[in-house]
Enzyme design. Sequence first.
Site, mmCIF file in Angstrom:
data_model
loop_
_atom_site.group_PDB
_atom_site.id
_atom_site.type_symbol
_atom_site.label_atom_id
_atom_site.label_comp_id
_atom_site.label_asym_id
_atom_site.label_seq_id
_atom_site.Cartn_x
_atom_site.Cartn_y
_atom_site.Cartn_z
ATOM 1 N N ALA A 114 24.081 70.510 61.487
ATOM 2 C CA ALA A 114 23.750 70.090 60.120
ATOM 3 C C ALA A 114 24.528 68.825 59.797
ATOM 4 O O ALA A 114 25.587 68.576 60.368
ATOM 5 C CB ALA A 114 24.123 71.201 59.153
ATOM 6 N N GLY B 250 24.052 73.894 63.796
ATOM 7 C CA GLY B 250 22.612 73.954 63.500
ATOM 8 C C GLY B 250 21.778 73.456 64.672
ATOM 9 O O GLY B 250 20.623 73.871 64.841
ATOM 10 N N GLU C 73 21.441 76.357 66.837
ATOM 11 C CA GLU C 73 20.587 77.339 66.136
ATOM 12 C C GLU C 73 19.114 76.943 66.252
ATOM 13 O O GLU C 73 18.239 77.794 66.427
ATOM 14 C CB GLU C 73 21.021 77.455 64.674
ATOM 15 C CG GLU C 73 22.401 78.111 64.545
ATOM 16 C CD GLU C 73 22.885 78.187 63.120
ATOM 17 O OE1 GLU C 73 23.063 77.121 62.504
ATOM 18 O OE2 GLU C 73 23.068 79.304 62.605
ATOM 19 N N GLU D 99 30.877 76.181 63.582
ATOM 20 C CA GLU D 99 30.919 76.237 62.117
ATOM 21 C C GLU D 99 32.241 76.777 61.586
ATOM 22 O O GLU D 99 32.730 76.367 60.539
ATOM 23 C CB GLU D 99 29.766 77.114 61.589
ATOM 24 C CG GLU D 99 28.394 76.462 61.647
ATOM 25 C CD GLU D 99 27.685 76.648 62.981
ATOM 26 O OE1 GLU D 99 28.344 76.970 63.991
ATOM 27 O OE2 GLU D 99 26.453 76.445 63.000
HETATM 28 C C1 LIG Z 1 23.967 77.401 51.961
HETATM 29 C C2 LIG Z 1 23.226 77.191 53.235
HETATM 30 C C3 LIG Z 1 23.468 75.830 53.855
HETATM 31 C C4 LIG Z 1 23.007 75.824 55.258
HETATM 32 C C5 LIG Z 1 23.816 74.868 56.036
HETATM 33 C C6 LIG Z 1 23.504 75.019 57.477
HETATM 34 C C7 LIG Z 1 24.734 74.946 58.232
HETATM 35 C C8 LIG Z 1 24.712 74.578 59.499
HETATM 36 C C9 LIG Z 1 25.940 74.636 60.224
HETATM 37 C C10 LIG Z 1 26.257 73.354 60.959
HETATM 38 O O1 LIG Z 1 25.525 72.869 61.752
HETATM 39 S S1 LIG Z 1 27.729 72.690 60.539
HETATM 40 C C11 LIG Z 1 27.908 71.383 61.680
HETATM 41 C C12 LIG Z 1 28.249 71.915 63.027
HETATM 42 N N1 LIG Z 1 28.474 70.833 63.934
HETATM 43 C C13 LIG Z 1 29.669 70.430 64.272
HETATM 44 O O2 LIG Z 1 30.664 70.939 63.836
HETATM 45 C C14 LIG Z 1 29.728 69.273 65.231
HETATM 46 C C15 LIG Z 1 30.594 68.195 64.689
HETATM 47 N N2 LIG Z 1 30.606 67.042 65.559
HETATM 48 C C16 LIG Z 1 31.306 67.002 66.707
HETATM 49 O O3 LIG Z 1 31.911 67.943 67.149
HETATM 50 C C17 LIG Z 1 31.327 65.694 67.417
HETATM 51 O O4 LIG Z 1 31.046 64.699 66.482
HETATM 52 C C18 LIG Z 1 30.326 65.591 68.584
HETATM 53 C C19 LIG Z 1 28.920 65.934 68.151
HETATM 54 C C20 LIG Z 1 30.764 66.496 69.724
HETATM 55 C C21 LIG Z 1 30.332 64.112 69.094
HETATM 56 O O5 LIG Z 1 31.663 63.747 69.405
HETATM 57 P P1 LIG Z 1 32.042 62.216 69.642
HETATM 58 O O6 LIG Z 1 33.474 62.194 70.006
HETATM 59 O O7 LIG Z 1 31.066 61.607 70.555
HETATM 60 O O8 LIG Z 1 31.824 61.478 68.261
HETATM 61 P P2 LIG Z 1 32.586 61.654 66.884
HETATM 62 O O9 LIG Z 1 33.545 60.531 66.730
HETATM 63 O O10 LIG Z 1 33.107 63.002 66.720
HETATM 64 O O11 LIG Z 1 31.407 61.483 65.843
HETATM 65 C C22 LIG Z 1 30.702 60.252 65.725
HETATM 66 C C23 LIG Z 1 30.328 60.067 64.268
HETATM 67 O O12 LIG Z 1 29.398 61.075 63.915
HETATM 68 C C24 LIG Z 1 29.837 61.795 62.777
HETATM 69 N N3 LIG Z 1 29.369 63.173 62.901
HETATM 70 C C25 LIG Z 1 29.508 63.977 63.959
HETATM 71 N N4 LIG Z 1 28.930 65.162 63.740
HETATM 72 C C26 LIG Z 1 28.420 65.096 62.499
HETATM 73 C C27 LIG Z 1 27.699 66.028 61.700
HETATM 74 N N5 LIG Z 1 27.372 67.238 62.132
HETATM 75 N N6 LIG Z 1 27.346 65.632 60.472
HETATM 76 C C28 LIG Z 1 27.642 64.402 60.007
HETATM 77 N N7 LIG Z 1 28.325 63.458 60.724
HETATM 78 C C29 LIG Z 1 28.694 63.825 61.954
HETATM 79 C C30 LIG Z 1 31.350 61.671 62.843
HETATM 80 O O13 LIG Z 1 31.897 61.890 61.577
HETATM 81 C C31 LIG Z 1 31.524 60.268 63.355
HETATM 82 O O14 LIG Z 1 31.343 59.377 62.269
HETATM 83 P P3 LIG Z 1 32.581 58.719 61.533
HETATM 84 O O15 LIG Z 1 31.963 57.749 60.619
HETATM 85 O O16 LIG Z 1 33.455 58.145 62.608
HETATM 86 O O17 LIG Z 1 33.280 59.831 60.798
#
Ligand SMILES: CCCCCC/C=C/CC(=O)SCCNC(=O)CCNC(=O)[C@H](O)C(C)(C)COP(=O)(O)OP(=O)(O)OC[C@H]1O[C@@H](n2cnc3c(N)ncnc32)[C@H](O)[C@@H]1OP(=O)(O)O
Length: 719
Positions: free
Chosen positions: A61, A100, A103, A123
């Site tokens: 997400a 997500g 999922e 999460e």
């Molecule tokens: C009430 C009901 C609501 C329903 C809600 C549904 C819920 C769903 C649950 C979820 O999906 S929560 C999200 C789960 N995902 C994660 O936790 C993954 C987070 N990301 C990572 O672990 C890493 O970014 C990666 C994908 C493994 C990539 O790693 P890498 O080292 O290549 O890059 P980063 O420097 O970490 O990231 C690059 C850039 O992207 C931004 N970013 C990463 N993931 C997300 C995300 N899920 N959403 C928004 N932005 C994301 C990160 O912040 C970096 O940007 P920045 O500008 O440097 O901060």
Amino acid sequence: MAEYNRVSECVGLITLRNPPVNALSAAVRQGIVDTVQRALSDPNVKSVVICGQNGIFCGGADIKEFGSNMTGPPLIPMIHAIESANKPVVAAIEGSALGGGLELALGCHYRIAHSKARLGLPEVSLGLLPAAGGSQRLPRLIGVPAALNLITTGRHVTAAEALQLGIVDQVTDHNTVDAAVKFALSVAGRSLDPRRISTHPCPQQPDLDALFEEVMQKVRQSARGAIAPIACVQAVRAAATLPYAQGMERERELMATLFTSGQARALQYCFFAERAVGRWRMPSGARWDTSKPRPVHKAAVIGLGTMGRGITVALAQTGLSVIAVETQEKQLMEAKQAISGMLERGAKRRGVAPALDGVIYSQNIQAVADVDLVIEAVFEDIALKTKVFQQLSAVCKPGTLLCTNTSALDVDQLASETPNPELVVGMHFFAPAHVMKLLEVVYGPRSSPQAVATAMQLGKKMGKASVAVGNCRGFVGNRMLKPYIEEAFFLLEEGATPELVDQALEEFGFPMGVFRMSDLSGLDVGWRVRKGDGLVEPGTASGRSARIRQGRRYSPLGDLLCEEGRFGQKTGRGWYQYDKPGSRVARSDPWLHSFLGAYRAQHGLVARRIDHQEVLERCLYALINEGFHILDDGIAAGPEDIDVIYVSGYGWPRHRGGPMFYANMVGLAKVLERLEHYQQLHPEVPHLQPSSLLRRLVASGSPPIHKWGEAIKKLHSQL
Ligand SMILES: CCCCCC/C=C/CC(=O)SCCNC(=O)CCNC(=O)[C@H](O)C(C)(C)COP(=O)(O)OP(=O)(O)OC[C@H]1O[C@@H](n2cnc3c(N)ncnc32)[C@H](O)[C@@H]1OP(=O)(O)O
């Protein structure tokens, strides 16, 4: 968004497009809904493949959307529509499928992963649970114990482990989309009923109650007050005991509580703060994006005590060649043995070959002549370090970066002893250096942006949370720790016990209270520093004046314990007692309690009742107040830098976001009011005097933490 193409004549290919990680933003969810519908209604399409652009399936997400009103199609019905489709849908997983993203893949009928892909439901580390059906589908697919492990820890698994667990159906070393398209063609027309995970029962598990009880106990112990891991266990329990629809309802209820919780906000703040500190900037205007790091292929470590050994291991594990220098032969041999052991154990844990050949040991500093970067880790003595720096300046090739691991000495002073002060920075590691996540990169007024960029890049390579900070006594972490420890000493004088103070801090979420931590790191460390500062007066002079030194309140309690030879765990006695020197199990010590009673009587102090709230306010607000001074002085560029330092190096509970985030949550006006209250009661304690930045922020309406930067700039320009 999502792009749609028809490939191999009868396969609908949906590509998620939302750089950098194809997060499931409102536009992407809408794109998926639209393209899935298009593929399903096209009679020429026999099967569907979903992939992500740029080598990553989906990072989950869009976390940035969480704070706002979420619009666009919700995830659950979107995934349900995919699972219910009457044409096979195959997820082609490259890079990451997280949260997500996984999922979504679990809603597909088949999953093909590239061998380098990583999958997980992280999460919990954002204060949430997998609430798009993940907590209900994963246990049905891989069984309750494995699902509990993945969901409560949030750990990412490799494609190989995912295959072994049964999360994916096939792993490929080749083009994943091509493999998925081929696979999709091969399964077109097959019955999909057995492939809809939500319709499966959870695999039978003997003694389910005992399993959940055991896991819940473990999770409660390690969660240190975090609520998401507990909700994760409850959600999986629902999957194991309820029909799917009821399990989904339970998942929704649990998520509703987590989603708006302060802990989720704190953990999501930490996620972005850890990334923000990489975008460092210096007061000179130098920044991460305009400063090019120098390549580092070969490094050296000077001094192979505890810190030097850990640093050598951390460097060697990144694949660098390391020259490890220790002038005394016996120490060098001992260090070699210890470093080899650490490299071997680390490699075994990670399933790789140990980098033993990457380290060359030498007694001669001349051996570092051709390295790109040196980290000095000799004893904390300015004369010794100065000598080492002068030798290094003479020996090293031009341009070699000279770094010091000092935790207490002046980086500028060391730099000024070299002909090229622009090449000098501090690299402040935390013990054990190959394990601890934090690295403070300390720049002085003359450090070049390139030197800072190089140290920051090397820190990142070593997997450290690297934070660039200005040079001052204690840098950021230890400078803030000083008032925290002093307040704990004062609380003992006023009637508290080490047990009471530690309990309050551990209930707050620290892994160890201040006194247990002091016993672990050694009381003699602080004693040596206080002696160096001219604060220690041997013996037990009585009366109030004995507790005022250099014009401010001083507690000699730590010094008195050291005079008794009570250095903590290593001597078997400190603030607590231990079975034997080196033992780790702290027990209450009646000697200490009568010592405190005698001390109070000698100094005319009357013990009063102190509660947990006062412990937290006095210790934590004093620490936070110093954080505001640090921001005002420009030593840390922003509150995120301080918070990352405290969460990754000082045991601050992550689910409370770091000290500055915590202050923001408590309310700046409240923090100010309590500091003023305690300052009135203890006027001889300067660190309780509220920082002028805190006052100015409160006067300007207590802006939220993400606006402090602007406020600080504005407030500075008005000075
Ligand atoms: C009430 C009901 C609501 C329903 C809600 C549904 C819920 C769903 C649950 C979820 O999906 S929560 C999200 C789960 N995902 C994660 O936790 C993954 C987070 N990301 C990572 O672990 C890493 O970014 C990666 C994908 C493994 C990539 O790693 P890498 O080292 O290549 O890059 P980063 O420097 O970490 O990231 C690059 C850039 O992207 C931004 N970013 C990463 N993931 C997300 C995300 N899920 N959403 C928004 N932005 C994301 C990160 O912040 C970096 O940007 P920045 O500008 O440097 O901060």
